[in-house]
Design an enzyme around this catalytic site. Structure first.
Site, PDB file in Angstrom:
ATOM      1  N   HIS A  61       7.599  -3.182 -15.022  1.00  0.00           N
ATOM      2  CA  HIS A  61       6.379  -2.723 -14.180  1.00  0.00           C
ATOM      3  C   HIS A  61       6.878  -2.570 -12.863  1.00  0.00           C
ATOM      4  O   HIS A  61       7.225  -4.235 -12.097  1.00  0.00           O
ATOM      5  CB  HIS A  61       5.191  -2.915 -14.081  1.00  0.00           C
ATOM      6  CG  HIS A  61       4.120  -1.955 -12.570  1.00  0.00           C
ATOM      7  ND1 HIS A  61       3.626  -2.916 -11.996  1.00  0.00           N
ATOM      8  CD2 HIS A  61       3.550  -1.504 -13.117  1.00  0.00           C
ATOM      9  CE1 HIS A  61       2.807  -2.378 -10.849  1.00  0.00           C
ATOM     10  NE2 HIS A  61       3.377  -0.955 -11.700  1.00  0.00           N
ATOM     11  N   SER A  62       7.332  -1.612 -11.795  1.00  0.00           N
ATOM     12  CA  SER A  62       7.242  -2.055 -10.443  1.00  0.00           C
ATOM     13  C   SER A  62       9.049  -2.469 -10.370  1.00  0.00           C
ATOM     14  O   SER A  62       9.890  -2.123 -10.379  1.00  0.00           O
ATOM     15  CB  SER A  62       6.509  -2.099  -9.906  1.00  0.00           C
ATOM     16  OG  SER A  62       6.712  -1.452  -8.728  1.00  0.00           O
ATOM     17  N   TYR A  63       8.798  -3.382  -9.436  1.00  0.00           N
ATOM     18  CA  TYR A  63      10.583  -3.573  -9.224  1.00  0.00           C
ATOM     19  C   TYR A  63      10.972  -4.963 -10.497  1.00  0.00           C
ATOM     20  O   TYR A  63      12.265  -5.171 -10.557  1.00  0.00           O
ATOM     21  CB  TYR A  63      10.187  -5.074  -7.894  1.00  0.00           C
ATOM     22  CG  TYR A  63      10.958  -6.433  -7.942  1.00  0.00           C
ATOM     23  CD1 TYR A  63      12.443  -5.444  -7.837  1.00  0.00           C
ATOM     24  CD2 TYR A  63      11.332  -7.236  -8.716  1.00  0.00           C
ATOM     25  CE1 TYR A  63      13.690  -6.718  -7.967  1.00  0.00           C
ATOM     26  CE2 TYR A  63      12.062  -8.661  -9.113  1.00  0.00           C
ATOM     27  CZ  TYR A  63      13.275  -7.787  -8.409  1.00  0.00           C
ATOM     28  OH  TYR A  63      14.204  -9.436  -8.321  1.00  0.00           O
TER      29      TYR A  63
END
Length: 219
Positions: A61-63
């Protein structure tokens, strides 16, 4: 059934996956959700690489997409599928700042106001990202600039099958979803905010696992 390794994004820890992990476990899957502790991307790759098993499903998720991409490149034979949830989707040699340049200034300004060394980036812009639940906000912690500065290591390997799940049509990661589509990935959109794995766990889990709660068999 599958073994999932879940990689969280900036400022969070493995706890952010609790609601997703519970649903996966109910379906009979096994789950690992390590908390990243190193200051930079390479350390994170090493940390998560230590918990990989054969034929895992990697989810970032995300980074966390940076970590998933690096591990998918380096551990092709162990990764059954790589799933990106509103996440960075780098090519070798690219950093998170390369993919979203506006973050370089924002992270630097936040770090300078928080840390004498100018390296530790505190959580910021939380309302815009949907980080409004006190149960989440109270557990967030600073991250090091190195996580977003360090580029993905070079790789000559093809990546395993991938899936991209965008959190809303106006997500700041829309360009990453378009990149995923260009790379031939299956792409889906869930109508939620950036913290959808917490606020819309049922919908996100369904997008991860497919309509019947299963993925294609091993390659």
């Amino acid at each position: 059934m599958s073994h999932y390794v879940l990689v969280h994004g900036s400022w969070c820890g493995g706890w952010i996956w609790d609601r997703i992990a519970a649903r996966l476990s109910e379906q009979g899957h096994t789950v690992a959700a390590p908390t990243l502790t190193g200051p930079g991307l390479q350390q994170h790759l090493d940390e998560v690489g230590q918990v990989l098993e054969d034929q895992v499903v990697l989810v970032g998720h995300s980074y966390g997409g940076m970590v998933v991409a690096g591990l998918a490149d380096a551990h092709l034979e162990q990764v059954r599928e790589a799933i990106y949830l509103d996440a960075f989707l780098p090519s070798p040699g690219e950093s998170a700042f390369d993919l979203m340049p506006v973050l370089r200034r924002l992270f630097a300004e936040a770090a300078q106001s928080h840390d004498p060394s100018g390296r530790a980036v505190p959580p910021f812009g939380l309302d815009a990202l949907g980080f409004t639940d006190p149960a989440v906000v109270s557990r967030l912690r600073p991250i090091d600039l190195a996580s977003h500065e360090e580029p993905l290591p070079p790789s000559s390997a093809a990546r395993p099958p991938g899936r991209y799940v965008l959190f809303g049509e106006h997500s700041p990661f829309s360009a990453m979803s378009a990149r995923a589509r260009e790379q031939g990935m299956e792409c889906r959109t869930v109508a939620t905010g950036h913290l959808g794995l917490w606020t819309a766990a049922a919908e996100v889990c369904a997008a991860m696992t497919g309509p019947e709660g299963s993925l294609p068999g091993p390659r």
